[in-house]
Design a protein around this motif. Structure first.
Motif, PDB file in Angstrom:
ATOM      1  N   ALA A  62      52.666  19.285  44.519  1.00 54.50           N
ATOM      2  CA  ALA A  62      51.492  19.871  43.862  1.00 54.50           C
ATOM      3  C   ALA A  62      51.764  21.318  43.474  1.00 54.50           C
ATOM      4  O   ALA A  62      51.347  21.787  42.415  1.00 54.50           O
ATOM      5  N   VAL A  63      52.499  22.032  44.347  1.00 54.48           N
ATOM      6  CA  VAL A  63      52.839  23.429  44.065  1.00 54.48           C
ATOM      7  C   VAL A  63      53.797  23.505  42.885  1.00 54.48           C
ATOM      8  O   VAL A  63      53.643  24.328  41.980  1.00 54.48           O
ATOM      9  N   LEU A  64      54.816  22.638  42.911  1.00 55.02           N
ATOM     10  CA  LEU A  64      55.795  22.632  41.827  1.00 55.02           C
ATOM     11  C   LEU A  64      55.138  22.305  40.485  1.00 55.02           C
ATOM     12  O   LEU A  64      55.450  22.915  39.459  1.00 55.02           O
ATOM     13  N   GLU A  65      54.227  21.340  40.500  1.00 52.84           N
ATOM     14  CA  GLU A  65      53.543  20.961  39.255  1.00 52.84           C
ATOM     15  C   GLU A  65      52.752  22.137  38.687  1.00 52.84           C
ATOM     16  O   GLU A  65      52.801  22.426  37.485  1.00 52.84           O
ATOM     17  N   GLU A  66      52.051  22.847  39.559  1.00 52.31           N
ATOM     18  CA  GLU A  66      51.269  24.005  39.133  1.00 52.31           C
ATOM     19  C   GLU A  66      52.184  25.096  38.585  1.00 52.31           C
ATOM     20  O   GLU A  66      51.914  25.714  37.548  1.00 52.31           O
ATOM     21  N   ALA A  67      53.301  25.322  39.261  1.00 49.64           N
ATOM     22  CA  ALA A  67      54.235  26.373  38.849  1.00 49.64           C
ATOM     23  C   ALA A  67      54.890  26.039  37.512  1.00 49.64           C
ATOM     24  O   ALA A  67      55.031  26.910  36.635  1.00 49.64           O
ATOM     25  N   VAL A  68      55.297  24.788  37.354  1.00 46.32           N
ATOM     26  CA  VAL A  68      55.949  24.370  36.094  1.00 46.32           C
ATOM     27  C   VAL A  68      54.970  24.479  34.929  1.00 46.32           C
ATOM     28  O   VAL A  68      55.328  24.964  33.848  1.00 46.32           O
ATOM     29  N   ASN A  69      53.732  24.046  35.118  1.00 41.92           N
ATOM     30  CA  ASN A  69      52.734  24.141  34.048  1.00 41.92           C
ATOM     31  C   ASN A  69      52.499  25.594  33.642  1.00 41.92           C
ATOM     32  O   ASN A  69      52.258  25.895  32.466  1.00 41.92           O
ATOM     33  N   ASP A  70      52.569  26.494  34.627  1.00 38.59           N
ATOM     34  CA  ASP A  70      52.393  27.914  34.341  1.00 38.59           C
ATOM     35  C   ASP A  70      53.598  28.494  33.603  1.00 38.59           C
ATOM     36  O   ASP A  70      53.457  29.348  32.718  1.00 38.59           O
ATOM     37  N   ALA A  71      54.811  28.024  33.955  1.00 42.48           N
ATOM     38  CA  ALA A  71      56.037  28.636  33.430  1.00 42.48           C
ATOM     39  C   ALA A  71      56.465  28.073  32.078  1.00 42.48           C
ATOM     40  O   ALA A  71      57.128  28.767  31.297  1.00 42.48           O
ATOM     41  N   LEU A  72      56.115  26.827  31.794  1.00 45.91           N
ATOM     42  CA  LEU A  72      56.623  26.166  30.590  1.00 45.91           C
ATOM     43  C   LEU A  72      56.359  26.951  29.290  1.00 45.91           C
ATOM     44  O   LEU A  72      57.277  27.107  28.466  1.00 45.91           O
ATOM     45  N   PRO A  73      55.130  27.454  29.041  1.00 45.70           N
ATOM     46  CA  PRO A  73      54.904  28.177  27.783  1.00 45.70           C
ATOM     47  C   PRO A  73      55.852  29.351  27.589  1.00 45.70           C
ATOM     48  O   PRO A  73      56.352  29.592  26.488  1.00 45.70           O
ATOM     49  N   LYS A  74      56.122  30.073  28.669  1.00 48.75           N
ATOM     50  CA  LYS A  74      57.013  31.240  28.593  1.00 48.75           C
ATOM     51  C   LYS A  74      58.430  30.815  28.229  1.00 48.75           C
ATOM     52  O   LYS A  74      59.054  31.370  27.314  1.00 48.75           O
ATOM     53  N   PHE A  75      58.961  29.800  28.930  1.00 51.67           N
ATOM     54  CA  PHE A  75      60.342  29.379  28.673  1.00 51.67           C
ATOM     55  C   PHE A  75      60.467  28.712  27.301  1.00 51.67           C
ATOM     56  O   PHE A  75      61.500  28.858  26.629  1.00 51.67           O
ATOM     57  N   TYR A  76      59.424  27.995  26.883  1.00 50.29           N
ATOM     58  CA  TYR A  76      59.428  27.386  25.553  1.00 50.29           C
ATOM     59  C   TYR A  76      59.500  28.474  24.481  1.00 50.29           C
ATOM     60  O   TYR A  76      60.285  28.384  23.524  1.00 50.29           O
ATOM     61  N   THR A  77      58.672  29.531  24.641  1.00 47.90           N
ATOM     62  CA  THR A  77      58.666  30.625  23.671  1.00 47.90           C
ATOM     63  C   THR A  77      60.029  31.315  23.604  1.00 47.90           C
ATOM     64  O   THR A  77      60.517  31.631  22.511  1.00 47.90           O
ATOM     65  N   GLU A  78      60.646  31.522  24.766  1.00 54.23           N
ATOM     66  CA  GLU A  78      61.965  32.138  24.787  1.00 54.23           C
ATOM     67  C   GLU A  78      62.990  31.271  24.055  1.00 54.23           C
ATOM     68  O   GLU A  78      63.844  31.778  23.310  1.00 54.23           O
ATOM     69  N   ALA A  79      62.894  29.951  24.250  1.00 53.23           N
ATOM     70  CA  ALA A  79      63.832  29.040  23.587  1.00 53.23           C
ATOM     71  C   ALA A  79      63.621  29.043  22.072  1.00 53.23           C
ATOM     72  O   ALA A  79      64.585  29.004  21.292  1.00 53.23           O
ATOM     73  N   VAL A  80      62.356  29.094  21.649  1.00 51.54           N
ATOM     74  CA  VAL A  80      62.036  29.140  20.218  1.00 51.54           C
ATOM     75  C   VAL A  80      62.616  30.402  19.587  1.00 51.54           C
ATOM     76  O   VAL A  80      63.239  30.366  18.517  1.00 51.54           O
ATOM     77  N   ASN A  81      62.436  31.534  20.260  1.00 50.85           N
ATOM     78  CA  ASN A  81      62.945  32.802  19.729  1.00 50.85           C
ATOM     79  C   ASN A  81      64.473  32.819  19.686  1.00 50.85           C
ATOM     80  O   ASN A  81      65.073  33.318  18.734  1.00 50.85           O
TER      81      ASN A  81
END
Length: 462
Positions: A62-81
């Protein structure tokens, strides 16, 4: 973080991203803090539950799921850039690997702006209507003004064309009076066509106190589309009296002293209106020719979303205000649903293609939008929406639509550049010069673009 980009087709890419687990630390800390505020564990104060207890009681997953959902937008944006792509809409994300303490890996598929090559457009040629204002046009304009200053006076005679009658109405269907089929003291100008079919013939020849019955198909209300037996009773008949067309009328109806001055002003206004219509026509036809010159790959998901948006807005906004559903609208239009969807798809494709091409031109020509241009555009959009400029500006700001307005003006300027390079002739074979009023040309171009793009607003999301 490591990322790679794979081109699936000209309008879609897949990003593959690997994130070392230590880069999730901030998101893990945030996840524990959030869960701490949401749960209660006996023996611990709220917000002070140790991480190990949360793992034991609620599961590390449950902790990992919450953390991944929080982190994904940031890492996605970095990958796009890092990949230097221009995404359209939201990505489809798939977590391919999550090893606690080691690695997070995911893929993100997203539509992207296609690469567009703008060819030489200086050879575009179009023909538009000539600006011609006839004496009949002027007379019609003055006559319409004269109608606005007409007066009425009661007469004791039978009603005739052009008279204003006060009437009472009662509509029956199958012998029953409709609940919304009774109206009293209705003012009606005979010949205006503003009420029921057949009413003109029924009231003509009636004096005050007279009544008649006729059959008419109802255009609205509880029995819309049904034939009704309508009884109309005339309570008053009034003749419309038009003022004499002379200098006195000109002084009463305008700021001019003479009828000749009023007519000259009417001619000038009609010329200005036709010149603006001519400019808009030029933009539309030049745009059509430009679209033929450029190949634009179409992002499938973006097109699907645009079709659904146009269909939704028609059904739930435009038709809803008219009291119609889609089935009734298609019946009135004489179209099948397949024909409607095909037309909507064609319009959506044209709107998206127009935005892509003009946005590319904005970048190529390095076009900027000044504060004055944006303000002028805002005033025009406010007027067409029926809102005051302040109300419209506030609504635009609250909804985050300022970039949309800037885009509309910029695309109008891009189209104006193409029009300036094109050859525009009128039906008399004369070359049309549209450079006299640059602001007006840009506004006409913006209108032409809006007419094509409609609800479409291709946005980049990162």
């Amino acid at each position: 973080m490591k990322s790679a980009v794979e081109t699936l087709n000209p309008t879609r890419v897949r990003l593959t991203v690997e994130v070392p687990f230590e880069e999730l630390k901030d998101s893990l800390d945030a996840a524990y803090k959030k869960i701490n505020q949401q749960v209660t564990v006996k023996g611990f104060r709220k917000g002070k539950i140790p991480a190990r207890v949360i793992d034991q009681r609620f599961g590390r997953g449950a902790v990992l799921e919450e953390a991944v959902n929080d982190a994904l937008p940031k890492f996605y944006t970095e990958a796009v850039n890092e990949a230097e792509v221009n995404p359209l809409g939201q990505p489809e994300v798939d977590i391919t690997e999550l090893k606690d303490g080691e690695l997070l890996a995911f893929t993100a598929e997203v539509d992207v702006r296609p690469t567009i090559e703008i060819p030489d457009y200086s050879g575009i040629e179009v023909t538009v209507d000539a600006v011609e204002v006839t004496d009949e046009d002027v007379e019609k304009s003055v006559e319409q003004l004269r109608e606005r200053f007409a007066s009425t006076s009661p007469v004791e005679r039978a009603a005739q064309d052009g008279d204003v009658v006060t009437i009472d109405l009662e509509a029956k269907v199958d012998g029953e009076v409709l609940p919304d089929g009774v109206a009293s003291d209705v003012s009606y100008t005979i010949g205006s066509g503003e009420l029921l079919d057949g009413i003109d013939e029924a009231v003509k020849g009636l004096e005050a106190g007279g009544e008649a019955t006729f059959t008419s198909q109802l255009k609205g209300g509880s029995a819309e589309g049904k034939d009704a037996e309508v009884t109309v009773k005339v309570t008053t008949v009034a003749a419309r009296e038009l003022p004499e067309l002379d200098d006195e009328f000109a002084q009463m109806a305008s700021e001019f002293d003479t009828l000749d001055e009023l007519k000259a002003d009417s001619r000038k206004r009609l010329e200005n209106m036709k010149q603006f219509d001519q400019a808009t026509q030029a933009q539309e036809r030049v745009l059509d020719e430009l679209l033929k010159l450029v190949e634009v790959p179409m992002p499938e998901k973006l097109l699907e979303d645009e079709i659904n948006t146009r269909k939704h807005n028609l059904e739930h906004h435009q038709l809803g205000q008219m009291g119609l559903d889609l089935a009734k609208y298609l019946e009135i239009q004489g179209k099948t649903e397949e024909e409607f969807l095909a037309e909507t798809k064609e319009q959506a494709e044209k709107g998206i293609k127009t935005q892509f091409i003009l946005d590319e031109l904005v970048n190529k020509e390095k076009l900027d939008v000044s504060r004055e241009e944006l303000t002028e555009h805002l005033f025009r959009r406010a007027a067409s929406s029926g809102m005051s400029p302040d109300q419209f500006a506030q609504a635009v700001a609250q909804q985050g639509q300022v970039p949309m307005l800037v885009g509309e003006v910029a695309r109008g300027k891009a189209l104006a550049v193409v029009v300036e390079a094109a050859t525009v002739k009128d039906t008399n074979g004369e070359v049309v010069d549209l450079s006299d009023d640059e602001d007006e040309v840009v506004e006409a171009a913006a209108e032409a673009v809006e007419a094509v793009t409609g609800e479409a607003e291709v946005s980049e999301d990162k």
